[in-house]
Design an enzyme around this catalytic site. Sequence first.
Site, PDB file in Angstrom:
ATOM      1  N   LYS B  78       0.836  -1.206   0.000  1.00 28.83           N
ATOM      2  CA  LYS B  78       0.000   0.000   0.000  1.00 28.83           C
ATOM      3  C   LYS B  78       0.869   1.253   0.000  1.00 28.83           C
ATOM      4  O   LYS B  78       1.952   1.273   0.594  1.00 28.83           O
ATOM      5  CB  LYS B  78      -0.901  -0.039   1.243  1.00 28.83           C
ATOM      6  CG  LYS B  78      -1.996   1.020   1.296  1.00 28.83           C
ATOM      7  CD  LYS B  78      -2.879   0.818   2.535  1.00 28.83           C
ATOM      8  CE  LYS B  78      -3.989   1.849   2.651  1.00 28.83           C
ATOM      9  NZ  LYS B  78      -4.838   1.628   3.846  1.00 28.83           N
ATOM     10  N   SER B 153      -9.775   1.543   3.087  1.00 26.61           N
ATOM     11  CA  SER B 153      -8.968   2.373   2.216  1.00 26.61           C
ATOM     12  C   SER B 153      -7.930   1.605   1.415  1.00 26.61           C
ATOM     13  O   SER B 153      -7.385   2.138   0.452  1.00 26.61           O
ATOM     14  CB  SER B 153      -8.248   3.415   3.067  1.00 26.61           C
ATOM     15  OG  SER B 153      -7.341   2.782   3.958  1.00 26.61           O
ATOM     16  N   SER B 177      -9.859  -1.060   7.153  1.00 21.17           N
ATOM     17  CA  SER B 177      -9.349  -0.774   5.814  1.00 21.17           C
ATOM     18  C   SER B 177      -8.701  -1.955   5.107  1.00 21.17           C
ATOM     19  O   SER B 177      -8.357  -1.855   3.929  1.00 21.17           O
ATOM     20  CB  SER B 177      -8.344   0.381   5.868  1.00 21.17           C
ATOM     21  OG  SER B 177      -9.024   1.605   5.959  1.00 21.17           O
TER      22      SER B 177
END
Lengths: 112, 485, 484
Positions: B78, B153, B177
Site C-alpha cells: 500500500k 482504504s 481498511s
Amino acid sequence: MGGSDVAVSEDDVRHVAALARLGLDGDRVQSLVGELNRILEHMDVLQQVDIRGASLDPDAAHGLRMREDVPNPIPLHREREAFAPAMRDGFFLVPRLATHGTAARGDDEGDE
Amino acid sequence: MSDRSILARSAADVAADIVAGVLPTTAALDACRDAATSVQVGPEGLNAALWFDAAHARESLTSASMHGALAGIPVAVKDNIATLRMPTTCGSRMLEGYVSPFEATVVARLHAAGAVIPMKTNMDEFAMGSSTENSAWGPTKHPMDPARVPGGSSGGSAAVVAAGVTRIALGSETGGSVRQPAAFCGIVGVKPTYGRVSRHGLVAFASSLDQVGVFGQSVDDAALGLQVIAGVDPLDSTTVDAPVADYRATRDITGDRPLAGVVVGRPLEYFPASLDPAMRALLDRAADTLRALGAEIRDVSLPHTDLAIPVYYIVAPAEASSNLARFDGVRYGLRVDDGDGLRGMYEATRSRGFGPEVTRRILLGTYVLSAGYYDAYYKRAMAVRRLITDDFARVFASGVHVLLTPTTPTTAFLAGTKKDPYEMYLSDIFTATANLAGVPAMSQPIGRIEGLPVGGQLLAAQFDEATMFRVAYALERALGEEAHR
Amino acid sequence: MSAVTDGYEMVIGLEIHCQLKTRTKLFSAASANFGDAPNANTDAVCLGLPGALPVCNKHAIELATRAALGLECTVHPVSVFARKHYFYPDLPKGYQISQFDRPLATGGRVVVGANADGSARVIGITRVHVEEDAGKSVHDRFAGVSAIDLNRAGTPLIEIVSEPDLRSSADAGAYVRAVKQIIEYTDVSDANMEEGSLRVDVNISARPRGSTTFGTRTEIKNLNSISGVERSIEIEFARQCGVLAAGGEVEQRTMLWDGVRNEVRPARSKEGSPDYRYFPEPDLPPLVLEPAFIEAHRAALPELPAAKRARFASQYGLSAADIEQLTVTTTLADRFEAVSKASGDAKRAANWILGVVLASVNARGLDITSHPVSVERLAALIGLEVQGAVSNTAAKQIFAILEQEDAEPSLIAEREGLLQVSDDSALERWIDEVMAEMPAEAARFLAGEKKLQGVLVGAVMKKSKGSADPKKVNQLLGQRVAPG
C-alpha cells in the site's frame, strides 16, 4: 458541555481551520458547517453512556520500552535536498516570519 | 511468456520451489508482471497500482539470496508504507513524488524473507475512506465489476490480489481498511493485534488504531505474510514483545472434528434485525459449518458495539489532525508559497495538498480536541472506548475463543453512491470495534450475494492470531468452492 | 518607581527548562551534539518524516528522575507523554512531545535561604516533566527568508514549574540559583543560562497588599541571565502596578525581555491564549518506572546543597557566609573537604580556598580540580602555617611559587629563606641591631612609650625579611621594658 445543544457555527469552523492551518474559502466554510454538524449529531449518543465503569487510567500493562543512550540514527538513503522544498547551506528555508522574537515560540505563529 | 499457473498455487509452495531450485527465482515475478498487464492494474484499467516496477524488482531478485519464506514472491504494498525505490504518497497531492529516504520495518522484513515489491497500491488519501474513491490519483475499480468500489482504504491492494496479480499484499487498518475491502473483493484480509506488527514506516493516520494488515488469496497466503512481518520492533514503542506463534501450524489439520473444543461466539449486536437476510443466511451457513467441524457455537453479547462508530469518528480524526500537522511544506512534500508569508504558505500548502475528506477529518479532529470540547468529545470517547475493550475482554475471558460476525453490512457498493460522509463511515460498523479494542480480526470469503463476495469476520483475543487462523483454515477447507458461490 | 509599586505585592512563579546531558535525543538516536553543521544531526524522527516513530532514551529518563528526586519531588510510577500542538517551522511534527496531566514528578521543594524569622525559606515545586526541545530558526542569515536548523529539535529537556511562592525579584533570583545548584549537584545538565542549557520563563502578577487572590499574570520570556530575570521582574511589576493604579486591567499575554535595551515589551501576537490541544501521545505507552528504579536513584543521589550546608556548619563550625560560598558547587566543596582533612585545619582550609585559591583559579580561568597546587601541597603549606614555621605572608609567597613549581612547601620555604625564625638569640640580635639603628625611638620605647613597640617590631620584621616570628618579637621587646 457537548451534547445535542452543541452546534458547530461558521465561526467555529473558521477558528478550527485557523488552528489547523487550513485555508478555506467562504463556500467551503459554509458546506463544512453542515457536514460537521451532521457528523457530530451522531456523536451525541455518547453523552448518554454511563461511563462510571470505564477506567480513565492509562493502560500500563505494557510499559514504555526504552533504548540505551547510544547514537544510532535511522540512516537516510537520500539527501535532505532530495525531498526538501527549499534548502540553502544545509538549512531548510521558509518565508520570513513577520515577527521573530527569538523565544516567543508558540506565540509568534499567531495571526499576523 | 510466464507460467501463469504459478499464481494459482499458494505463495508458500511457490517459494519452496524457488528455494529448492525447482522454479527459477523470477518465475513468480514474471507471472505477476504478465498478470498485471493483462488485467490492467494501472490507471488505464483498475487503477489499483500507482507504481509498477517489475524490471527493477527483477534486478533485485537475481542478486538476492533466495532462502526465505517468501523467496521470489511478489508482494504488493500500500502507498502509505515507506519504500526506498518507489514513491510513498498516501494517495495525496501533499506527497506527490515523495520518495521516502528510509523504509518501513515491514518492507525490510519482506525483503529479508526474499520477497520482491513490484508495486505500490492505490488507497483513499491518508487511508481516510472506505471505497478508495478518495485518492488524489483517481478511484480504484472493483476487479469483478468496474462500476463498484473495491472497498477501502486499502482498495488497491485488495484489487490486485483479487485480480490474481499477487498472492499477498500489505494494506493498513485503522477501522477496517483491510477487512472491508477483502470482504468486498472476495479474498482474505487480516488485521493483527495492535502491537503485533511494527508501524515504523507506516505513515500514521490514527496511531492508537493503525496496524499493518495482510491480504491473501487464501488463509495460508495471509498467514504466511503475517508470519514474516510480525514481531516486536525496537523502532516502534507500541509493538509488544510477545512470542509469535506459528500461524500456519494448523493448515494441514484434517479429520472429523478439527475444531473440537473451540468455542465460537456469535455476538448478537453484529446480527441486527436490519441485516440483509441473504447475508444472515451465509453467516448461518458458516456457523453450521464450524459446528460440523466440532466447534461449539455460543451466542454472546458485546453491549457497547453500537457506540463504536461514534467513538471511532472522534478518536481517529483527533489523532489524524495531530499526525497530519507535520505536512506543513517546510521539510518535504508539497509547498505552495504565494508570497503571503509563513502563515499563508502553511494554509495554501495544506488546503491544496489535502483532499476534501482529509480536510473534513482534520477539522473534526481539531474541533474535538480544542479547548472547551475535549472533555465532551475526546475524553468521553476514550472512556467509551475502554468499555468496548472491556466487552471483548469479558467475552474472551468467559471461554469464547473466537467470534464470528459479518465483516460488512453490505456487499461492494456502486461507486459514487455514498455522498454523505456519515453513511460512508457506517461501512466500518462491524470492523472498527477490533481496532478500538486492539484485538486481531480477519475477513474471509463465505459466499456470494448476487455474484458479489461476502466476508465472514473472525475476531480473537489479543495476541491469539493462532486460534483465529486455526478456525479460518478449517472453515476455508470445509467451505471449499462454496466460499465463492 | 516606589510610588507606583507601593501598596502592591508581586506573585511570581517560574518555569525552568534544563537540557539534559545525553549523547542522543529524547526520542531519536540521532546525536544531541551542538555546534555541528545545520541539520547534520537529524534523522527520520527529528525531521518528522512520514512514518517515523519516537523511541524513548532511557538515560534521559534516568537524569530526569535524578533531578526530580533532587528537587524533593514524588516521582510517579506511571506518567504519560502527551502531544502539545502548535505550528512553527522549527517544530517538525506540528506538536511537541511533552507531559501534561500525568507528569513524571510532582510536589517538590527547594530551600532558598532564610525568612526574616530565621526559618528556612521553602519554595514549592509544582511539577517536573520531560519534553523534547524544538529546533532553531535563524532570521538574519539569508535575506527575506528564515533558516531552520533542526539539530536541537528533539533534545531532552526537563521543565521545572514552581508554585507561585516567590514574592520579590531577589526571591526569584535566589530560587533560580538554588535550582541551578541542585541541577549541577545531581549532574543532569550543564545548566548554563548564557548558553541556553537552562532557560527561565517568569509568570508574574501584581495584587494589592493583603489580597489573597491572584491578579492576571503575564509571562516573560527570552531571559538569558539571572540578572535579566531580576531586572525584568522589577520592570514588569512596575508596569503592572502602573496599569492597576490607573484603574486599568492587566492583559494576560507574553512579554519579551530585551536585555540590551533593558526593557520588557509585548510579543507581537494577536492570538489569545493558545489552544495546544493536548492529548496522550499514542505512539508511546505510559512511562512505567519500577519502585526499585526510583529507589535506586534516590539512594544514589549525591549529598544535596541543603544537607551539605548543614553538615559543614556542624562539622567544621564555619560561618554561614563561608559555607554558602564553599557549597556553590560540589567540586569546590569536595576540594575544601580534601584540604581540610589533609591539613587538619578546616578554618584555614576554608580561608585559603575562598581567598588565594579561588582568586588564582578565576585568574587562570581553570576548573579547581585542574589547579596546579594539589590538595596535598596546599595542606602541607597550611601545615607550615599552623606550626608557625612560616608567616601568612610567607605562605602566600610560597603558594605563588607552587603555582609554577611542584615541590614540597617546606623545601621552598627553606630555599627562599621564608622559614619563620623563633630562636631567641637570633631575634635578640636583630632587636639589638634595630635599637642601635633607631636610638631615639628605642629610648622613648624603653621610657615607656608603648606605642612605639609596633614601629620596632616592623623594623625587626623588615630586617629579618619577614622570617621573624612577630609574636615572639613582641614578647621579647615587652620583656625589655618590664625588667624583672
